[in-house]
Design a protein around this motif. Structure first.
Motif, PDB file in Angstrom:
ATOM      1  N   GLN A 257       0.863  -1.177   0.000  1.00 58.94           N
ATOM      2  CA  GLN A 257       0.000   0.000   0.000  1.00 58.94           C
ATOM      3  C   GLN A 257       0.901   1.229   0.000  1.00 58.94           C
ATOM      4  O   GLN A 257       1.469   1.593   1.020  1.00 58.94           O
ATOM      5  CB  GLN A 257      -0.889  -0.013   1.243  1.00 58.94           C
ATOM      6  CG  GLN A 257      -1.878   1.113   1.321  1.00 58.94           C
ATOM      7  CD  GLN A 257      -3.056   0.893   0.386  1.00 58.94           C
ATOM      8  OE1 GLN A 257      -3.511  -0.229   0.198  1.00 58.94           O
ATOM      9  NE2 GLN A 257      -3.535   1.960  -0.204  1.00 58.94           N
ATOM     10  N   PRO A 258       1.095   1.870  -1.186  1.00 63.32           N
ATOM     11  CA  PRO A 258       1.932   3.079  -1.217  1.00 63.32           C
ATOM     12  C   PRO A 258       1.355   4.156  -0.301  1.00 63.32           C
ATOM     13  O   PRO A 258       0.129   4.303  -0.194  1.00 63.32           O
ATOM     14  CB  PRO A 258       1.874   3.520  -2.679  1.00 63.32           C
ATOM     15  CG  PRO A 258       1.508   2.284  -3.433  1.00 63.32           C
ATOM     16  CD  PRO A 258       0.624   1.501  -2.516  1.00 63.32           C
ATOM     17  N   LYS A 259       2.240   4.895   0.345  1.00 65.70           N
ATOM     18  CA  LYS A 259       1.809   5.942   1.274  1.00 65.70           C
ATOM     19  C   LYS A 259       0.967   6.988   0.550  1.00 65.70           C
ATOM     20  O   LYS A 259       1.346   7.477  -0.503  1.00 65.70           O
ATOM     21  CB  LYS A 259       3.028   6.601   1.904  1.00 65.70           C
ATOM     22  CG  LYS A 259       2.687   7.554   3.010  1.00 65.70           C
ATOM     23  CD  LYS A 259       3.910   8.049   3.711  1.00 65.70           C
ATOM     24  CE  LYS A 259       3.470   8.969   4.841  1.00 65.70           C
ATOM     25  NZ  LYS A 259       4.605   9.383   5.646  1.00 65.70           N
ATOM     26  N   GLY A 260      -0.205   7.268   1.085  1.00 63.67           N
ATOM     27  CA  GLY A 260      -1.096   8.269   0.509  1.00 63.67           C
ATOM     28  C   GLY A 260      -1.987   7.745  -0.605  1.00 63.67           C
ATOM     29  O   GLY A 260      -2.832   8.463  -1.123  1.00 63.67           O
ATOM     30  N   SER A 261      -1.822   6.465  -1.001  1.00 66.44           N
ATOM     31  CA  SER A 261      -2.621   5.901  -2.086  1.00 66.44           C
ATOM     32  C   SER A 261      -3.781   5.091  -1.520  1.00 66.44           C
ATOM     33  O   SER A 261      -3.682   4.501  -0.447  1.00 66.44           O
ATOM     34  CB  SER A 261      -1.757   4.997  -2.966  1.00 66.44           C
ATOM     35  OG  SER A 261      -2.556   4.315  -3.903  1.00 66.44           O
ATOM     36  N   THR A 262      -4.880   5.055  -2.251  1.00 67.00           N
ATOM     37  CA  THR A 262      -6.016   4.233  -1.841  1.00 67.00           C
ATOM     38  C   THR A 262      -6.017   2.884  -2.546  1.00 67.00           C
ATOM     39  O   THR A 262      -6.830   2.024  -2.239  1.00 67.00           O
ATOM     40  CB  THR A 262      -7.344   4.959  -2.144  1.00 67.00           C
ATOM     41  OG1 THR A 262      -7.401   5.249  -3.531  1.00 67.00           O
ATOM     42  CG2 THR A 262      -7.472   6.222  -1.317  1.00 67.00           C
ATOM     43  N   ASN A 263      -5.126   2.700  -3.510  1.00 67.32           N
ATOM     44  CA  ASN A 263      -5.060   1.443  -4.273  1.00 67.32           C
ATOM     45  C   ASN A 263      -3.736   0.740  -4.008  1.00 67.32           C
ATOM     46  O   ASN A 263      -2.668   1.311  -4.239  1.00 67.32           O
ATOM     47  CB  ASN A 263      -5.179   1.712  -5.773  1.00 67.32           C
ATOM     48  CG  ASN A 263      -6.527   2.262  -6.142  1.00 67.32           C
ATOM     49  OD1 ASN A 263      -7.534   1.796  -5.631  1.00 67.32           O
ATOM     50  ND2 ASN A 263      -6.540   3.259  -7.008  1.00 67.32           N
TER      51      ASN A 263
END
Length: 167
Positions: A37-43
């Protein structure tokens, strides 16, 4: 028809006298993957790992001369499979004389799926590595590729090279 793992035959219709059917397997392929889960991403991002394994289910039908013989054989065979620890190449031939070979296999589960009268069907589930094939050793002589055949006191034999399919 036969089923062998490592150096142990689980069945061999030519020698045991009871093996009547061996199903052609359809392998289930399991691939390893991870998600982050990349930081700040919802996907999340998904990616494949290199590891793969196969699950193979092979059902063997056996026929006995009497009900008693079938019943005793099932109990004894399940006791034998309980202590079975062999692993290695999984090699078998189906009812249609199609040969299969998978590397690094182990027996995962044994289940009696049908036991009616003198007929017994047992399903063996294996976890196995890649399918394996053998190629004959060849050399090039005067621009022509020739398969190497050797002769010893027992007769002719052809050396082979082992490789994983799809590698």
């Amino acid at each position: 028809m036969y089923l062998r793992i490592g150096n142990t035959f689980i069945c061999n219709s030519e020698t045991d006298g009871v093996t009547k059917t061996l199903s052609a397997p359809t392998p289930t392929l399991s691939k390893s993957s991870d998600s982050v889960q990349p930081k700040g991403s919802t996907n999340p991002t998904h990616f494949q790992r290199k590891g793969v394994s196969r699950t193979l289910e092979i059902t063997i039908g056996r026929e006995f001369k009497s009900y008693r013989e079938a019943e005793v054989w099932v109990v004894e065979h399940m006791a034998e499979m309980e202590t079975f620890r062999d692993n290695g190449d999984l090699e078998f031939s189906s009812m249609f004389d199609v040969g299969y070979l998978y590397g690094t296999a182990t027996l995962e589960q044994v289940e009696v799926v049908d036991a009616v009268g003198v007929h017994v069907q047992i399903k063996y589930t294996f976890k196995a590595g890649r399918a394996i094939t053998y190629f004959p050793v060849s050399i090039v002589a005067n621009g022509v590729e020739c398969v190497v055949v050797m002769t010893d006191e027992t007769g002719e034999f052809m050396p082979t090279v082992r490789t994983s399919k799809g590698a």
